[in-house]
Design an enzyme around this catalytic site. Structure first.
Site, PDB file in Angstrom:
ATOM      1  N   HIS A  76      15.404  -4.506 -17.442  1.00  0.00           N
ATOM      2  CA  HIS A  76      15.228  -5.756 -16.691  1.00  0.00           C
ATOM      3  C   HIS A  76      14.588  -6.845 -17.555  1.00  0.00           C
ATOM      4  O   HIS A  76      13.909  -6.566 -18.552  1.00  0.00           O
ATOM      5  CB  HIS A  76      14.373  -5.521 -15.449  1.00  0.00           C
ATOM      6  CG  HIS A  76      12.957  -5.116 -15.764  1.00  0.00           C
ATOM      7  ND1 HIS A  76      11.984  -6.020 -16.150  1.00  0.00           N
ATOM      8  CD2 HIS A  76      12.363  -3.906 -15.757  1.00  0.00           C
ATOM      9  CE1 HIS A  76      10.849  -5.397 -16.355  1.00  0.00           C
ATOM     10  NE2 HIS A  76      11.048  -4.104 -16.140  1.00  0.00           N
ATOM     11  N   GLU A 105      11.813   3.115 -12.118  1.00  0.00           N
ATOM     12  CA  GLU A 105      10.786   3.195 -13.147  1.00  0.00           C
ATOM     13  C   GLU A 105       9.873   4.396 -12.916  1.00  0.00           C
ATOM     14  O   GLU A 105       9.806   4.950 -11.806  1.00  0.00           O
ATOM     15  CB  GLU A 105       9.978   1.888 -13.171  1.00  0.00           C
ATOM     16  CG  GLU A 105       8.850   1.819 -14.209  1.00  0.00           C
ATOM     17  CD  GLU A 105       9.309   2.015 -15.653  1.00  0.00           C
ATOM     18  OE1 GLU A 105       9.913   3.084 -15.940  1.00  0.00           O
ATOM     19  OE2 GLU A 105       9.044   1.135 -16.492  1.00  0.00           O
TER      20      GLU A 105
END
Length: 370
Positions: free
Chosen positions: A99, A213
């Site tokens: 990201h 994550e």
């Protein structure tokens, strides 16, 4: 049984659900390890991807995994890694993306304790993050990556979904323009205001928890309820996620490296079971580090570094995922069967076989064994 493998990108190769957070490598086959080939594209500086000593267990340390089953045979008389060759129809082209810069990255760079602050719960992209997205979008458009994509897989956190739709989605929706289909992202999502993003002419977007994550303790890695995401990202498919609330993230404990490796294997299995051949995956720094530690044991140090080195914000690398586990036939669209029209097709090596067989018969008659 041989597993899938990941290999660093070959010259000339075309670019064109939910469940418990307690994972263990024993959930998966000992030989279920894939190969990756790697192309790299960076946009923006890293602010959370630095590898820290002792945070990641390497594959050889994982219980229940036999490293020798993952290593390709070396060339005869040599300990150097040997080249690998796989049928194209057993491979997938995967574009791995971290990201773009989030507000938690900026705060964490200044003070690592900021990662434990609820101020950055499910952090969104900064204005610089959106600039990084625009630069990567230009690359995937001009390189032909976006046009060839069959699927975009994204971690269900705000910053990853913003990155995914900004890079691989349609154009910004202009004020007052009414579109036929729901947008990938509504207007004004996150702290840094951004226009709505169209879903027109885009591949399918699917949110998957397996590529989230590293979970636990850090509120920036806790997702929001799916009911909220459906309003913010209307055209993303959330059907792979079973619970509305985040049941995976724990406030008092963090996933172990072994659990992350196991979750990575589960994600690779999910990818391999998809029909799409060209897939983009938008995920996170620590997750990608742990996922890619599963690969490269059979490669040279240089290729291993290309596969495993940490990602900067909004970096893209293209890899080839080869599935060596196959036990059933599938059609190969680029192959051609030959022999049409049918006719004599014996190769010259047949003469050698006939000659050798004839000599064996003569020897057998001569020594009386026939």
């Amino acid at each position: 049984m041989p597993g899938p493998r990941i290999v660093s990108s070959l010259p000339g190769f075309p670019i064109s659900s939910s469940g418990s957070s307690s994972f263990h490598p024993s959930h998966f086959s000992k030989s279920s390890a894939p190969v990756i080939f790697c192309r790299r594209r960076r946009h923006g500086a890293s602010s959370r991807g630095k590898k820290r000593k002792g945070t990641c267990a390497c594959l050889t340390e994982l219980p229940g995994v036999n490293p020798s089953s993952l290593v390709a045979a070396a060339s005869p008389g040599s300990m150097e890694p040997a080249p690998s060759l796989y049928p194209l129809h057993r491979c997938k082209i995967i574009h791995l993306v971290r990201h773009a810069q989030g507000f938690h990255n900026v705060a964490g760079e200044a003070d690592h304790r900021a990662y434990e602050s609820y101020e950055f719960l499910d952090a969104s992209l900064t204005p610089m993050g959106w600039d990084q997205v625009a630069r990567l979008r230009k690359h995937v458009m001009t390189s032909g990556i976006k046009e060839a994509l069959g699927l975009v897989v994204v971690s269900p956190l705000t910053r990853t979904m913003q990155t995914a739709v900004g890079v691989f989605g349609g154009s910004d929706v202009k004020d007052g323009v009414k579109e036929e289909n729901p947008p990938l992202m509504a207007e004004g999502v996150g702290k840094a205001q951004h226009a709505a993003i169209s879903s027109s002419g885009c591949p399918k977007f699917v949110a998957v928890e397996w590529c989230r994550e590293h979970m636990g303790i850090h509120p920036c890695d806790k997702r929001s309820p799916i009911r909220d995401y459906k309003n913010l990202f209307p055209a993303i498919d959330f059907s792979e996620i079973e619970t509305d609330e985040d049941t995976w993230w724990k406030c008092s404990s963090r996933e172990t490296s072994e659990e992350l490796h196991a979750r990575g294997r589960k994600f690779i299995e999910w990818i391999l079971n998809r029909d799409e051949k060209r897939i983009a995956v938008v995920s996170h720094s620590s997750y990608l580090i742990h996922l890619l530690e599963l690969f490269g044991e059979d490669c040279s140090p240089l290729v291993q570094q290309e596969i495993r080195s940490p990602y900067t914000n909004c970096e893209l690398r293209t890899v080839v995922l080869a599935d060596r586990r196959a036990t059933s036939k599938i059609s190969a669209s680029s192959d051609f069967p030959g022999g049409v029209p049918e006719g004599p097709s014996a190769g010259s090596d047949l003469a050698d076989v006939i000659e050798d067989t004839g000599k064996e018969l003569e020897d057998a008659v001569e020594n009386g064994s026939l």
